[in-house]
Design a protein around this motif. Structure first.
Motif, PDB file in Angstrom:
ATOM      1  N   MET A   1       0.809  -1.218   0.000  1.00  0.00           N
ATOM      2  CA  MET A   1       0.000   0.000   0.000  1.00  0.00           C
ATOM      3  C   MET A   1       0.845   1.272   0.000  1.00  0.00           C
ATOM      4  SD  MET A   1      -2.862  -1.356   2.731  1.00  0.00           S
ATOM      5  CE  MET A   1      -4.044  -0.054   2.412  1.00  0.00           C
ATOM      6  N   LEU A   2       2.143   1.137  -0.291  1.00  0.00           N
ATOM      7  CA  LEU A   2       3.035   2.295  -0.270  1.00  0.00           C
ATOM      8  C   LEU A   2       2.581   3.383  -1.235  1.00  0.00           C
ATOM      9  CD1 LEU A   2       5.608   3.784   0.543  1.00  0.00           C
ATOM     10  CD2 LEU A   2       6.845   2.425  -1.165  1.00  0.00           C
ATOM     11  N   VAL A   3       2.238   2.997  -2.451  1.00  0.00           N
ATOM     12  CA  VAL A   3       1.826   3.991  -3.449  1.00  0.00           C
ATOM     13  C   VAL A   3       0.561   4.711  -2.988  1.00  0.00           C
ATOM     14  CG1 VAL A   3       1.050   4.328  -5.822  1.00  0.00           C
ATOM     15  CG2 VAL A   3       2.926   2.752  -5.334  1.00  0.00           C
ATOM     16  N   ASP A   4      -0.368   3.960  -2.385  1.00  0.00           N
ATOM     17  CA  ASP A   4      -1.602   4.584  -1.887  1.00  0.00           C
ATOM     18  C   ASP A   4      -1.289   5.630  -0.820  1.00  0.00           C
ATOM     19  OD1 ASP A   4      -3.635   2.906  -3.307  1.00  0.00           O
ATOM     20  OD2 ASP A   4      -2.638   1.328  -2.180  1.00  0.00           O
ATOM     21  N   VAL A   5      -0.339   5.317   0.061  1.00  0.00           N
ATOM     22  CA  VAL A   5       0.027   6.250   1.124  1.00  0.00           C
ATOM     23  C   VAL A   5       0.704   7.484   0.542  1.00  0.00           C
ATOM     24  CG1 VAL A   5       1.520   6.569   3.141  1.00  0.00           C
ATOM     25  CG2 VAL A   5       0.171   4.477   2.903  1.00  0.00           C
ATOM     26  N   LEU A   6       1.629   7.282  -0.390  1.00  0.00           N
ATOM     27  CA  LEU A   6       2.344   8.418  -0.982  1.00  0.00           C
ATOM     28  C   LEU A   6       1.418   9.319  -1.785  1.00  0.00           C
ATOM     29  CD1 LEU A   6       5.652   6.728  -2.242  1.00  0.00           C
ATOM     30  CD2 LEU A   6       5.310   8.088  -0.162  1.00  0.00           C
ATOM     31  N   ASN A   7       0.345   8.746  -2.316  1.00  0.00           N
ATOM     32  CA  ASN A   7      -0.571   9.528  -3.153  1.00  0.00           C
ATOM     33  C   ASN A   7      -1.645  10.273  -2.359  1.00  0.00           C
ATOM     34  OD1 ASN A   7       0.553   9.121  -5.703  1.00  0.00           O
ATOM     35  ND2 ASN A   7      -0.491   7.168  -5.973  1.00  0.00           N
ATOM     36  N   ILE A   8      -1.645  10.125  -1.025  1.00  0.00           N
ATOM     37  CA  ILE A   8      -2.520  10.988  -0.220  1.00  0.00           C
ATOM     38  C   ILE A   8      -2.088  12.430  -0.502  1.00  0.00           C
ATOM     39  CG2 ILE A   8      -3.179  11.687   2.114  1.00  0.00           C
ATOM     40  CD1 ILE A   8      -4.293   9.001   1.396  1.00  0.00           C
TER      41      ILE A   8
ATOM     42  N   ARG B   1       5.857  21.489   2.275  1.00  0.00           N
ATOM     43  CA  ARG B   1       7.282  21.170   2.098  1.00  0.00           C
ATOM     44  C   ARG B   1       7.733  20.202   3.174  1.00  0.00           C
ATOM     45  NH1 ARG B   1      12.773  22.875   0.985  1.00  0.00           N
ATOM     46  NH2 ARG B   1      13.929  23.328   2.884  1.00  0.00           N
ATOM     47  N   GLY B   2       7.310  20.436   4.409  1.00  0.00           N
ATOM     48  CA  GLY B   2       7.693  19.537   5.493  1.00  0.00           C
ATOM     49  C   GLY B   2       7.105  18.148   5.335  1.00  0.00           C
ATOM     50  N   ARG B   3       5.842  18.061   4.910  1.00  0.00           N
ATOM     51  CA  ARG B   3       5.212  16.750   4.709  1.00  0.00           C
ATOM     52  C   ARG B   3       5.913  15.983   3.585  1.00  0.00           C
ATOM     53  NH1 ARG B   3      -0.255  16.310   6.506  1.00  0.00           N
ATOM     54  NH2 ARG B   3      -0.281  17.035   8.678  1.00  0.00           N
ATOM     55  N   ALA B   4       6.220  16.673   2.490  1.00  0.00           N
ATOM     56  CA  ALA B   4       6.905  16.014   1.374  1.00  0.00           C
ATOM     57  C   ALA B   4       8.295  15.539   1.807  1.00  0.00           C
ATOM     58  CB  ALA B   4       7.010  16.970   0.188  1.00  0.00           C
ATOM     59  N   ALA B   5       8.998  16.374   2.584  1.00  0.00           N
ATOM     60  CA  ALA B   5      10.332  15.989   3.067  1.00  0.00           C
ATOM     61  C   ALA B   5      10.253  14.774   3.981  1.00  0.00           C
ATOM     62  CB  ALA B   5      10.975  17.164   3.795  1.00  0.00           C
ATOM     63  N   LEU B   6       9.220  14.708   4.806  1.00  0.00           N
ATOM     64  CA  LEU B   6       9.053  13.563   5.702  1.00  0.00           C
ATOM     65  C   LEU B   6       8.852  12.274   4.910  1.00  0.00           C
ATOM     66  CD1 LEU B   6       8.679  12.524   8.635  1.00  0.00           C
ATOM     67  CD2 LEU B   6       6.235  12.982   8.362  1.00  0.00           C
ATOM     68  N   ARG B   7       8.000  12.308   3.896  1.00  0.00           N
ATOM     69  CA  ARG B   7       7.764  11.107   3.087  1.00  0.00           C
ATOM     70  C   ARG B   7       9.042  10.659   2.392  1.00  0.00           C
ATOM     71  NH1 ARG B   7       1.802  12.246   0.249  1.00  0.00           N
ATOM     72  NH2 ARG B   7       0.808  13.106   2.111  1.00  0.00           N
ATOM     73  N   LEU B   8       9.784  11.602   1.847  1.00  0.00           N
ATOM     74  CA  LEU B   8      11.022  11.245   1.147  1.00  0.00           C
ATOM     75  C   LEU B   8      12.083  10.744   2.118  1.00  0.00           C
ATOM     76  CD1 LEU B   8      11.115  14.224  -1.380  1.00  0.00           C
ATOM     77  CD2 LEU B   8      10.815  11.808  -1.958  1.00  0.00           C
ATOM     78  N   THR B   9      12.075  11.240   3.350  1.00  0.00           N
ATOM     79  CA  THR B   9      13.019  10.746   4.352  1.00  0.00           C
ATOM     80  C   THR B   9      12.747   9.283   4.673  1.00  0.00           C
ATOM     81  OG1 THR B   9      13.259  12.955   5.328  1.00  0.00           O
ATOM     82  CG2 THR B   9      13.859  11.073   6.706  1.00  0.00           C
ATOM     83  N   TYR B  10      11.472   8.916   4.812  1.00  0.00           N
ATOM     84  CA  TYR B  10      11.121   7.508   5.027  1.00  0.00           C
ATOM     85  C   TYR B  10      11.579   6.653   3.854  1.00  0.00           C
ATOM     86  CZ  TYR B  10       8.298   7.729   9.299  1.00  0.00           C
ATOM     87  OH  TYR B  10       7.883   7.837  10.601  1.00  0.00           O
ATOM     88  N   LEU B  11      11.373   7.139   2.637  1.00  0.00           N
ATOM     89  CA  LEU B  11      11.798   6.386   1.453  1.00  0.00           C
ATOM     90  C   LEU B  11      13.316   6.273   1.397  1.00  0.00           C
ATOM     91  CD1 LEU B  11       9.376   7.881  -1.241  1.00  0.00           C
ATOM     92  CD2 LEU B  11       9.222   5.640  -0.148  1.00  0.00           C
ATOM     93  N   TYR B  12      14.008   7.332   1.758  1.00  0.00           N
ATOM     94  CA  TYR B  12      15.472   7.301   1.767  1.00  0.00           C
ATOM     95  C   TYR B  12      15.981   6.272   2.773  1.00  0.00           C
ATOM     96  CZ  TYR B  12      20.300   8.940   2.193  1.00  0.00           C
ATOM     97  OH  TYR B  12      21.674   9.006   2.221  1.00  0.00           O
ATOM     98  N   ASP B  13      15.411   6.274   3.974  1.00  0.00           N
ATOM     99  CA  ASP B  13      15.845   5.317   4.995  1.00  0.00           C
ATOM    100  C   ASP B  13      15.562   3.874   4.590  1.00  0.00           C
ATOM    101  OD1 ASP B  13      16.751   7.327   6.617  1.00  0.00           O
ATOM    102  OD2 ASP B  13      14.971   7.402   7.896  1.00  0.00           O
ATOM    103  N   ALA B  14      14.548   3.671   3.750  1.00  0.00           N
ATOM    104  CA  ALA B  14      14.199   2.316   3.297  1.00  0.00           C
ATOM    105  C   ALA B  14      14.898   1.956   1.988  1.00  0.00           C
ATOM    106  CB  ALA B  14      12.690   2.203   3.119  1.00  0.00           C
ATOM    107  N   ASN B  15      15.843   2.813   1.544  1.00  0.00           N
ATOM    108  CA  ASN B  15      16.596   2.572   0.304  1.00  0.00           C
ATOM    109  C   ASN B  15      15.688   2.467  -0.918  1.00  0.00           C
ATOM    110  OD1 ASN B  15      19.195   2.453   1.590  1.00  0.00           O
ATOM    111  ND2 ASN B  15      18.670   0.397   2.300  1.00  0.00           N
ATOM    112  N   CYS B  16      14.630   3.271  -0.929  1.00  0.00           N
ATOM    113  CA  CYS B  16      13.710   3.275  -2.064  1.00  0.00           C
ATOM    114  C   CYS B  16      13.966   4.429  -3.029  1.00  0.00           C
ATOM    115  CB  CYS B  16      12.262   3.337  -1.579  1.00  0.00           C
ATOM    116  SG  CYS B  16      11.660   1.762  -0.950  1.00  0.00           S
ATOM    117  N   LEU B  17      14.944   5.280  -2.706  1.00  0.00           N
ATOM    118  CA  LEU B  17      15.299   6.370  -3.615  1.00  0.00           C
ATOM    119  C   LEU B  17      16.525   5.974  -4.430  1.00  0.00           C
ATOM    120  CD1 LEU B  17      14.938   9.615  -1.416  1.00  0.00           C
ATOM    121  CD2 LEU B  17      13.249   8.546  -2.921  1.00  0.00           C
ATOM    122  N   GLY B  18      16.465   6.237  -5.718  1.00  0.00           N
ATOM    123  CA  GLY B  18      17.629   6.001  -6.555  1.00  0.00           C
ATOM    124  C   GLY B  18      18.714   7.030  -6.268  1.00  0.00           C
ATOM    125  N   GLN B  19      19.892   6.816  -6.827  1.00  0.00           N
ATOM    126  CA  GLN B  19      21.014   7.727  -6.567  1.00  0.00           C
ATOM    127  C   GLN B  19      20.698   9.150  -7.025  1.00  0.00           C
ATOM    128  OE1 GLN B  19      24.735   6.306  -8.114  1.00  0.00           O
ATOM    129  NE2 GLN B  19      25.896   8.055  -7.347  1.00  0.00           N
TER     130      GLN B  19
END
Length: 412
Positions: A185-192, A247-265
């Motif tokens: 359900m990751l995509v569903d959460v990110l698309n809120i 901006r803060g909400r978007a940064a929080l979501r990307l931080t979770y993705l970064y910690d889970a190694n879901c962001l590309g280089q």
């Protein structure tokens, strides 16, 4: 006065029967006619059947009514037969769908306005639904979450009364899904939608945010890679260009993705650039992010060494020279706990550890004699943080020779 036969009938039955027979409304515009009397009557009445519970919902005045906790607490919902839960939810969904269609109206002058009755009715039913959803089977809870996610994208759901109950429904429905299925359900959460994607300003702090319902172990790359990549690009753009809260909400979501190694280089690099594109004029950390200072140590940055220098200046130096505060201690403790698989992201020098030990041991609670609660709360928070600060940050750097006998006794 009681309107009863010779058999014993509860006051709640009396009041509802009287109101229905005589035709007394709960409210007449803004005048309370029977609502308060009915609620008080039901406070002393136990109902467990579908009809009684529906009557109870009908007479509730607001989504924070005391009757909600009485009849729809977690324990009471757990005791309800599943058949009654399903029947109630079907009726509640119907009420919500009907009420949404009547949120707005046109007055005689052609101006748009909100129909407070239906906004409040939907708010109440969404809150009750969020409490019933914990009884649903796994797949049904996922369906309820996705249906609630559609509400979050619906432009009609813009009244601030709806934000908190909608957040409760989203949160309770997704946490009712088994962890293995929640991973999907990751995509569903990110698309809120973010607040500014719905043009929500002013009370956006009540707008639901669900990314913390997914721990790093539950965040995995979905099979539909293109969909998540598109959303990640959108979130990076929001970090770069959105107003403060979004901006803060978007940064929080990307931080979770970064910690889970879901962001590309490339995505990590772009995220770091967007994050540091706006810095606070005072502490020099990225502004408008609501992230704690130690989080920036582990995220990608255009100049990683600069992050360490700012942390040392704004957190460590201020602890040593301006005194202890809860926020600075929290940041220091966080720097000693890197994400899994990473090395410690900030290390104290021996001289700094000695100085910090002296500062911690010399700390005295603030005077609370003429306090309105702020000092007392601050004292408790600092006391809770002192132990982890010593155990995780200071003492691992020090050797037995660098700690005096007096300091050893104080620490003990």
């Amino acid at each position: 006065m009681r309107f009863v036969s010779g058999t014993l009938v509860s006051s709640a039955r009396d009041m509802t029967h009287l109101a229905d027979c005589v035709g007394l409304p709960r409210k007449a515009r803004y005048v309370d006619v029977m609502a308060t009397r009915l609620e008080r009557a039901f406070e002393f009445f136990d109902v467990h059947d579908e009809k009684g519970l529906m009557i109870c919902i009908r007479i509730m005045r607001s989504y924070d009514s005391i009757l909600i906790e009485k009849f729809f607490s977690r324990i009471n919902v757990a005791r309800m037969p599943l058949e009654i839960v399903n029947c109630l939810m079907d009726r509640i969904w119907a009420t919500i769908d009907y009420g949404v269609q009547h949120f707005k109206y046109h007055d005689n002058e052609g101006q748009n306005g909100y129909n407070d009755f239906w906004v409040n009715a939907v708010r109440l039913n969404v809150e009750i639904h969020s409490r019933l959803v914990i009884r649903l089977p796994d797949t049904e809870a996922a369906k309820a979450f996705r249906r609630a996610a559609l509400f979050a994208k619906d432009s009609r759901w813009c009244h601030w009364w709806l934000y908190k109950p909608l957040g409760h429904l989203l949160e309770r429905s997704i946490t009712s899904v088994r962890p293995n299925n929640r991973k999907k359900m990751l995509v569903d959460v990110l698309n809120i939608p973010l607040p500014d994607e719905r043009d929500i300003y002013g009370l956006e702090h009540d707008w639901p945010e669900l990314i913390d319902s997914l721990s790093s172990s539950l965040i995995i790359q979905p099979s539909d890679d293109a969909t998540i990549r598109e959303r990640i690009i959108s979130l990076i753009d929001k970090v770069r260009s959105s107003v403060a809260f979004s901006r803060g909400r978007a940064a929080l979501r990307l931080t979770y993705l970064y910690d889970a190694n879901c962001l590309g280089q490339d995505e990590s690099k772009q995220f770091g650039q967007a994050l540091w594109s706006r810095q606070d004029a005072v502490d020099k950390f990225p502004s408008d992010t609501q992230l704690l200072p130690h989080v920036f140590l582990r995220l990608t940055a255009p100049d990683p060494e600069l992050v360490g220098r700012i942390f040392r200046t704004q957190i460590l130096s201020r602890l040593l020279h301006e005194g202890i505060s809860e926020d600075r201690l929290t940041a220091l403790i966080g720097s000693a706990h890197p994400p899994t698989g990473q090395s410690r992201i900030f290390k104290l020098e021996l001289s700094d550890a000695k100085s910090l030990l002296d500062v911690i041991l010399d700390w005295q609670p603030k005077n609370v004699e003429f306090d309105f609660g702020e000092n007392l709360t601050s004292n408790h928070a600092i006391k809770r943080a002192l132990g982890p600060a010593l155990a995780d940050v200071v003492l691992p750097v020090l050797s037995n020779d660098s700690v005096s006998a007096q300091q050893d006794r104080q620490v003990a």
